[in-house]
Scaffold this active site. Structure first.
Site, PDB file in Angstrom:
ATOM      1  N   ALA A 280       0.840  -1.192   0.000  1.00 10.96           N
ATOM      2  CA  ALA A 280       0.000   0.000   0.000  1.00 10.96           C
ATOM      3  C   ALA A 280       0.875   1.242   0.000  1.00 10.96           C
ATOM      4  O   ALA A 280       1.958   1.250   0.587  1.00 10.96           O
ATOM      5  CB  ALA A 280      -0.922   0.009   1.216  1.00 10.96           C
ATOM      6  N   LYS A 281       0.373   2.280  -0.668  1.00 11.17           N
ATOM      7  CA  LYS A 281       1.122   3.544  -0.723  1.00 11.17           C
ATOM      8  C   LYS A 281       1.365   4.070   0.681  1.00 11.17           C
ATOM      9  O   LYS A 281       2.444   4.541   1.011  1.00 11.17           O
ATOM     10  CB  LYS A 281       0.318   4.582  -1.513  1.00 11.17           C
ATOM     11  CG  LYS A 281       0.281   4.318  -2.996  1.00 11.17           C
ATOM     12  CD  LYS A 281      -0.619   5.311  -3.736  1.00 11.17           C
ATOM     13  CE  LYS A 281      -0.895   4.779  -5.138  1.00 11.17           C
ATOM     14  NZ  LYS A 281      -1.953   5.484  -5.829  1.00 11.17           N
TER      15      LYS A 281
END
Ligand code: GLU
Length: 319
Positions: free
Chosen positions: A249-250
């Site tokens: 995930a970013k």
């Protein structure tokens, strides 16, 4: 046949985004289809200006191309959601004309307070209690000068959706969703409305995306039906997990394409390693994206979530 990739420019693309983009691109190209790039900058506070063009550059570096997009134009411009308000307005008017829209005067706090509200795949279920509470509050909130948000009341209690990889699923709209938020009180469009309107306007026939979005697909299909728009063919693909089995995930600072590029990594090694995580090649090997096309098929993808192991990471970085 028309496919698409639709990044939200909230930061640099990570390996999981790259993998989904590669699979969506390969599926479209293997079928001789067109590929569209759409930037989903719907929510201004979440948009990182540098990521808007940065994400396109990262995908080009990987070796992907598109026939239509913000940087190359096309017959369905504009390709940035922030510039497509008129299309969302028109859809909103259509829902209103069909008598499917209702005002919602509840704040987030109000919604939280309706403690019994169960949580469905797209947020708390908005049902009879919430409607009644909103109606009680409407006059006072209007007098305060507040604005309502807007929700769709689906005429159908459920919707059946087919996914090319996951099979059929019946989404119980009444029990899992209730009334669907389409426009926030601050005027921001809900993602479901934007994605449905844009995919239809851009003639998208196949949506390949991460399977974290499968739960939200029911309301999107229901909204498309409510607007008399075609429902695309869906294919949700497993997400890429890190070495510990946690989804990339970013927010968690997953390895970005930009970082690999800066480190001098060969993008063909990255493509080959990503293809290996999908089961498209038996072992990582250096590949241009087009080399995946002759044997590509969504049905050939591994069903299990894929892992980006330390061994793959080392292989990609080796020279
Ligand atoms: N913009 C969404 C995301 O980046 C993609 C949603 C979709 O593909 O429909 O998660």
């Amino acid at each position: 046949m028309r496919g698409r990739f639709a990044p939200s420019p909230s930061g640099a693309l990570h390996l999981g985004n790259a993998r989904t983009a590669l699979l969506a691109w390969a599926s479209a190209r293997a079928q001789g289809g067109a590929f569209v790039l759409r930037v989903e900058d719907l929510d201004p506070p979440r948009t990182v200006a540098a990521a808007v063009s940065g994400n396109l550059e990262e995908l080009r570096w990987l070796g992907l191309d598109w026939d239509e997009g913000p940087d190359v134009g096309g017959a369905h411009e504009p390709y940035r959601q922030s510039e497509r308000q008129a299309a969302y307005d028109a859809a909103f008017e259509r829902l209103a004309a069909r008598g499917l829209l209702a005002e919602d005067w509840l704040s987030r706090k109000d919604l939280r307070e309706v403690a019994s509200a169960p949580h469905g795949p797209v947020g708390p279920v908005y049902a009879a209690r919430e409607r009644a509470r909103s109606e009680r509050l409407a006059a006072a909130r209007r007098a305060e000068g507040a604005s309502p948000s807007w929700r769709v009341r689906f005429a159908e209690p459920y919707v059946d959706v087919h996914d090319a990889r996951l099979g059929a699923r019946r989404f119980d709209l009444a029990a899992e969703t209730g009334d669907l938020l389409v426009r926030r009180r601050d005027g921001i469009w809900a993602y479901a409305l934007a994605v449905v309107v844009d995919d239809a306007a851009m003639g998208i026939t196949e949506v390949v995306r991460g399977d974290d979005l499968w739960d939200a697909t029911g309301v999107q299909a229901a909204l498309a039906r409510a607007l008399d728009l075609p429902v695309p063919r869906y294919a949700h693909v497993p997400l890429l997990l890190d070495g510990d089995g946690v989804r990339l995930a970013k927010r968690r600072g997953a390895a970005t394409l930009a970082a690999y590029r800066e480190a001098g990594v060969d993008p063909h090694r990255l493509v080959g390693a990503l293809a290996a995580t999908a089961g498209l090649v038996p072992a990582p090997t250096s590949l241009a994206p087009a080399e995946l096309l002759p044997a590509f098929g969504l049905a050939r993808l591994d069903a299990a979530p894929a892992r980006w192991s330390p061994a793959l990471e080392a292989w990609v970085r080796a020279r």
